[in-house]
Motif scaffolding. Structure first.
Motif, PDB file in Angstrom:
ATOM      1  N   LEU A 114      -1.865   5.979   1.031  1.00  0.00           N
ATOM      2  CA  LEU A 114      -1.058   5.749  -0.162  1.00  0.00           C
ATOM      3  C   LEU A 114       0.221   4.993   0.174  1.00  0.00           C
ATOM      4  N   LEU A 115       0.820   5.342   1.305  1.00  0.00           N
ATOM      5  CA  LEU A 115       2.027   4.627   1.721  1.00  0.00           C
ATOM      6  C   LEU A 115       1.709   3.186   2.069  1.00  0.00           C
ATOM      7  N   LEU A 116       0.526   2.961   2.652  1.00  0.00           N
ATOM      8  CA  LEU A 116       0.107   1.601   2.978  1.00  0.00           C
ATOM      9  C   LEU A 116      -0.090   0.797   1.711  1.00  0.00           C
ATOM     10  N   PHE A 117      -0.692   1.433   0.677  1.00  0.00           N
ATOM     11  CA  PHE A 117      -0.857   0.761  -0.607  1.00  0.00           C
ATOM     12  C   PHE A 117       0.494   0.331  -1.157  1.00  0.00           C
ATOM     13  N   SER A 118       1.485   1.230  -1.057  1.00  0.00           N
ATOM     14  CA  SER A 118       2.816   0.919  -1.565  1.00  0.00           C
ATOM     15  C   SER A 118       3.424  -0.257  -0.820  1.00  0.00           C
ATOM     16  N   CYS A 119       3.187  -0.301   0.488  1.00  0.00           N
ATOM     17  CA  CYS A 119       3.715  -1.414   1.284  1.00  0.00           C
ATOM     18  C   CYS A 119       3.015  -2.724   0.955  1.00  0.00           C
ATOM     19  N   LEU A 120       1.702  -2.647   0.782  1.00  0.00           N
ATOM     20  CA  LEU A 120       0.936  -3.854   0.486  1.00  0.00           C
ATOM     21  C   LEU A 120       1.213  -4.371  -0.915  1.00  0.00           C
TER      22      LEU A 120
ATOM     23  N   VAL B 142       4.321  -8.549  -6.548  1.00  0.00           N
ATOM     24  CA  VAL B 142       3.679  -7.248  -6.686  1.00  0.00           C
ATOM     25  C   VAL B 142       2.430  -7.410  -7.544  1.00  0.00           C
ATOM     26  N   LEU B 143       1.292  -7.048  -7.009  1.00  0.00           N
ATOM     27  CA  LEU B 143       0.034  -7.107  -7.742  1.00  0.00           C
ATOM     28  C   LEU B 143      -0.312  -5.728  -8.279  1.00  0.00           C
ATOM     29  N   PHE B 144      -0.700  -5.675  -9.550  1.00  0.00           N
ATOM     30  CA  PHE B 144      -1.000  -4.385 -10.154  1.00  0.00           C
ATOM     31  C   PHE B 144      -2.119  -3.656  -9.416  1.00  0.00           C
ATOM     32  N   SER B 145      -3.127  -4.381  -8.997  1.00  0.00           N
ATOM     33  CA  SER B 145      -4.273  -3.764  -8.322  1.00  0.00           C
ATOM     34  C   SER B 145      -3.900  -3.125  -6.990  1.00  0.00           C
ATOM     35  N   SER B 146      -2.736  -3.478  -6.449  1.00  0.00           N
ATOM     36  CA  SER B 146      -2.323  -2.913  -5.169  1.00  0.00           C
ATOM     37  C   SER B 146      -1.525  -1.615  -5.326  1.00  0.00           C
ATOM     38  N   LEU B 147      -1.180  -1.257  -6.555  1.00  0.00           N
ATOM     39  CA  LEU B 147      -0.385  -0.050  -6.776  1.00  0.00           C
ATOM     40  C   LEU B 147      -1.267   1.193  -6.812  1.00  0.00           C
ATOM     41  N   PRO B 148      -0.879   2.257  -6.128  1.00  0.00           N
ATOM     42  CA  PRO B 148      -1.631   3.506  -6.227  1.00  0.00           C
ATOM     43  C   PRO B 148      -1.307   4.221  -7.538  1.00  0.00           C
ATOM     44  N   SER B 149      -2.300   4.875  -8.103  1.00  0.00           N
ATOM     45  CA  SER B 149      -2.091   5.655  -9.327  1.00  0.00           C
ATOM     46  C   SER B 149      -1.746   7.080  -8.923  1.00  0.00           C
ATOM     47  N   THR B 150      -0.456   7.390  -8.910  1.00  0.00           N
ATOM     48  CA  THR B 150       0.008   8.697  -8.432  1.00  0.00           C
ATOM     49  C   THR B 150       0.689   9.520  -9.521  1.00  0.00           C
TER      50      THR B 150
END
Length: 208
Positions: A11-17, A25-33
């Motif tokens: 999840l942290l990697l997703f946030s970094c990517l 910032v790409l929407f598809s790269s954001l985690p749904s938390t």
């Protein structure tokens, strides 16, 4: 324990990517938390400037501790459903969030407190400038640089469930109608008064 550690790291990697070297910032790269709910029921119609909406949000408690370590602000927005984006380029969904037009109407912005595990809520009136359309609610989590790092929404990934409508206010306002009526009445009275005065003047001139 190891599995939770891997999940947290992912999840942290997703946030970094989510933020590329170009700051995109790409929407598809954001985690749904985030877990988000809204008071309107499926298909319900709210009147802009009159009806209230209640939204709640909180971190998904099934996620490992620390996943929200970079969250500083939560912003909730009214977002256009796909049915209200057809043939309307100014409402288009774009992967690059800097160009995305899906969520244009801010409901509330609040600082994020990671120590408070309780669900947060807000109630407010639908803003008067919200146009007629079908909507859902989405929340974004922002880091200290005001960059989106996570999200949550009231609908499914295809944006087809838990949708509601907003009916925009009419072009005329009650106060404008009252003022218009008063002005019209005043104009009519003034016109009648003018003819009465002119008629009296005419009679007086004939008598002379």
């Amino acid at each position: 324990m190891a599995a939770r550690g891997i999940l947290l790291a992912s999840l942290l990697l997703f946030s970094c990517l989510a933020v590329t070297c170009y700051g995109i910032v790409l929407f598809s790269s954001l985690p749904s938390t985030l877990v988000v709910t809204a008071s309107p029921k499926q298909g319900q119609v709210l009147k802009a400037g009159e009806d209230k909406i209640t939204v709640t949000w909180g971190l998904n408690q099934s996620l490992p501790a620390g996943v929200d370590s970079t969250y500083k602000t939560i912003k909730l927005n009214l977002c256009y459903a796909p049915i209200s984006q057809v043939d309307r380029r100014w409402r288009n969904t774009v992967e690059n969030l800097a160009k995305d037009k899906t969520c244009q109407f801010l409901i509330v912005s609040r600082p994020y407190d990671g120590s408070n595990k309780a669900v947060q809520s807000f109630e407010g009136t639908v803003e008067r400038d919200v146009p007629t359309a079908t909507y859902f609610v989405r929340a974004y989590a922002y880091n200290s640089d005001n960059v989106e790092v996570a999200y949550g929404q009231t609908t499914d990934s295809h944006k087809t469930t838990d949708l509601f409508q907003v009916q925009a206010i009419s072009g005329r306002h009650v106060s404008l109608d009252i003022a218009s009526a008063c002005f019209s009445a005043f104009s009519i009275v003034s016109l009648i008064g003018f003819f009465v005065v002119e008629k009296r003047r005419g009679k007086q001139s004939q008598q002379k």
